[in-house]
Design an enzyme around this catalytic site. Structure first.
Site, mmCIF file in Angstrom:
data_model
loop_
_atom_site.group_PDB
_atom_site.id
_atom_site.type_symbol
_atom_site.label_atom_id
_atom_site.label_comp_id
_atom_site.label_asym_id
_atom_site.label_seq_id
_atom_site.Cartn_x
_atom_site.Cartn_y
_atom_site.Cartn_z
ATOM 1 N N HIS A 155 -5.053 -27.025 -10.070
ATOM 2 C CA HIS A 155 -5.614 -26.103 -11.108
ATOM 3 C C HIS A 155 -6.918 -26.445 -11.938
ATOM 4 C CE1 HIS A 155 -2.896 -23.005 -9.676
ATOM 5 N NE2 HIS A 155 -1.754 -24.501 -10.271
ATOM 6 N N GLN A 237 -24.143 -23.490 36.300
ATOM 7 C CA GLN A 237 -25.471 -23.694 36.327
ATOM 8 C C GLN A 237 -25.141 -25.196 35.090
ATOM 9 O OE1 GLN A 237 -30.038 -22.168 35.043
ATOM 10 N NE2 GLN A 237 -29.758 -22.107 37.342
ATOM 11 N N SER A 285 -32.107 -39.622 -14.087
ATOM 12 C CA SER A 285 -32.678 -38.687 -14.044
ATOM 13 C C SER A 285 -33.993 -38.947 -15.103
ATOM 14 C CB SER A 285 -31.950 -37.625 -15.895
ATOM 15 O OG SER A 285 -32.787 -36.990 -16.065
ATOM 16 N N ARG A 325 -25.629 -18.259 33.726
ATOM 17 C CA ARG A 325 -25.878 -18.736 32.679
ATOM 18 C C ARG A 325 -27.370 -17.888 32.004
ATOM 19 N NH1 ARG A 325 -30.295 -23.070 31.748
ATOM 20 N NH2 ARG A 325 -30.453 -22.943 29.820
#
Length: 484
Positions: A155, A237, A285, A325
């Site tokens: 959790h 096909q 950054s 097809r």
């Protein structure tokens, strides 16, 4: 060269490998069509059809499409609105002796579908050893940290301790499932072969004057030349689009693993327990110079998220095919199939790079363990007191009171967990004061995690990777290089 004024798919321009990009490139696609026409003509000639040696020779001499031919094909396609016939025309200009027999008896899907199956095969052959390499690198990491205790989380709350290596094995176990899925998809892959317009081989039966054995031989010859062990006996096909679903399901499942692992690394990086590689001149950054943002893992999550959703395109396309097809499969498959493979390839490059240089900070890990360990050790302390003859209920009540006091120090005042100091100062706990260091040894809280890591890597990982070791297909010496 792509123009800088034209949109470029980032999978192509930024993330995937040159090898994977070539597999799905226009040159490889149309050169593969030409190769398929050569295999068809060769096989038809071998079975007695009137095809000259010069025709085969000219076709082979121009099997790889050249730059100036792309313009010819594009102009022809614009005029005819048919890509395959445009390339039949373009190839015929280069091999005039073969112009009349190129595509003899075939339908467009002889080229497009067989080529796609070749690309799917070659793409999986590129991905699978890369995945095996990542698994081996993570296995080395896991064994190297099999005994390093760290906080486990249920959790996303601190739970009983595990080890850094054991957690890595959880990732490896899922990647082994992905490896098995890809291997199975690769093993199931077959060739469409030579089947004609609706898959009945009627056109080839006519060419060979009703000789069924020659039609079957033609199918087998072309399939063998293409490097496949067998072809689908039944097709329409097209080859069934269920094949695309099957393969993209395997890749999508791998995509979910990538996002899962990437998120775990990002969380651990935020705890400062573990970091992905960070290069000397890398900028974390643009504003905050001190930051070391986990850009690799974030990109891995992003690509994994894209990949795990691409199978929806394949399953929807399969479901929407009418009878033998319909052409509504064409445009979407031109996008989702290459994107899935390029996305998986880019994800494997990232995983390889990360697994090659993950940095672990044992001091930070231990500090975080020690902050929670006093609470986790309470049951051990109670049991030790009982062995000394103290009532279990009395011990539980005493430690409950001290635990709440220590918890208040942590939560309300932001101070360190001082439960052990309170226990040391309490006369009630004097019988086990000398045992406290032993009772607080983090290694006694990790159970059989180190042994599990050893057994898992020795048995399951080694068994799964044995054929890659034997084939020498694992590239372990250096990290995969990121392009950006």
């Amino acid at each position: 060269m792509f123009s800088n004024d034209t949109y470029q798919d980032p999978l192509n321009s930024r993330y995937s490998s040159a090898e994977m990009k070539y597999i799905f490139s226009p040159r490889n696609r149309f050169s593969t069509w030409r190769q398929l026409w050569i295999w068809l003509a060769e096989s038809e000639k071998e079975l007695g059809l009137d095809i000259s040696d010069e025709a085969i020779k000219q076709m082979k001499a121009h099997q790889v499409i050249q730059d100036d031919e792309f313009k010819v094909a594009a102009e022809e396609e614009k005029r005819r609105r048919h890509d395959v016939m445009a390339h039949v025309h373009t190839f015929g200009l280069q091999a005039p002796a073969a112009a009349g027999i190129i595509h003899w008896g075939a339908t467009s899907c002889y080229c497009t579908d067989n080529a796609d199956l070749i690309f799917l095969r070659d793409g999986l052959d590129l991905l699978i050893p890369k995945l095996a390499t990542v698994i081996e690198k993570l296995s080395t990491f896991a064994k190297g940290h099999k005994s390093l205790p760290c906080l486990a989380y249920t959790h996303l709350q601190p739970a009983q301790l595990t080890t850094v290596g054991k957690r890595a094995c959880l990732w490896i176990q899922d990647l082994l499932k992905d490896l098995k899925n890809m291997e199975r998809a690769r093993g199931d892959l077959r060739f469409r072969g030579v089947k004609g317009t609706t898959g009945t081989q009627a056109s080839f039966l006519q060419i060979f004057n009703g000789d069924h054995s020659k039609v079957e031989q033609l199918d087998e010859l072309v399939t063998k030349k293409a490097g496949f062990e067998s072809a689908y006996i039944i097709s329409s096909q097209t080859y069934t689009r269920k094949v695309d679903v099957d393969i993209l399901n395997a890749l999508a499942s791998f995509g979910s693993t990538c996002e899962h692992i990437g998120q775990a690394i990002r969380l651990l990086a935020s705890f400062k327990e573990l970091e992905e590689p960070f290069e000397k001149d890398q900028i974390g950054s643009s504003a905050m110079a001190y930051k070391r943002n986990p850009m690799r893992s974030e990109r891995l999550c992003s690509l994994g998220r894209k990949l795990r959703n691409l199978n929806a395109d394949a399953s929807a396309t399969y479901a929407a095919q009418w009878m033998e097809r319909t052409l509504d499969d064409s445009a979407i498959r031109r996008m989702c199939l290459p994107q899935a493979f390029l996305c998986a390839d880019a994800s494997l490059i990232l995983l390889n790079n990360i697994a090659s240089g993950m940095v672990v900070y044992p001091a930070v890990i231990n500090k975080r363990v020690q902050a929670e360990l006093p609470f986790m050790a309470t049951e051990n302390i109670i049991m030790a007191l009982v062995k000394k003859g103290v009532s279990r209920q009395d011990a539980h009540e005493e430690i409950r009171v001290l635990s709440h006091q220590a918890g208040a120090e942590v939560k309300q005042h932001g101070r360190d967990n001082d439960l052990i100091d309170r226990i040391r100062m309490s006369g009630f706990f004097k019988p086990i004061h000398e045992e406290l260091d032993q009772l607080l040894d983090a290694n006694t809280f990790t159970g059989r995690a180190p042994e599990q890591v050893e057994k898992f890597c020795e048995h399951e990982v080694q068994k799964a990777l044995k054929k890659y070791y034997d084939a020498g297909s694992l590239k372990l010496a250096e990290a995969a290089e990121l392009h950006v």
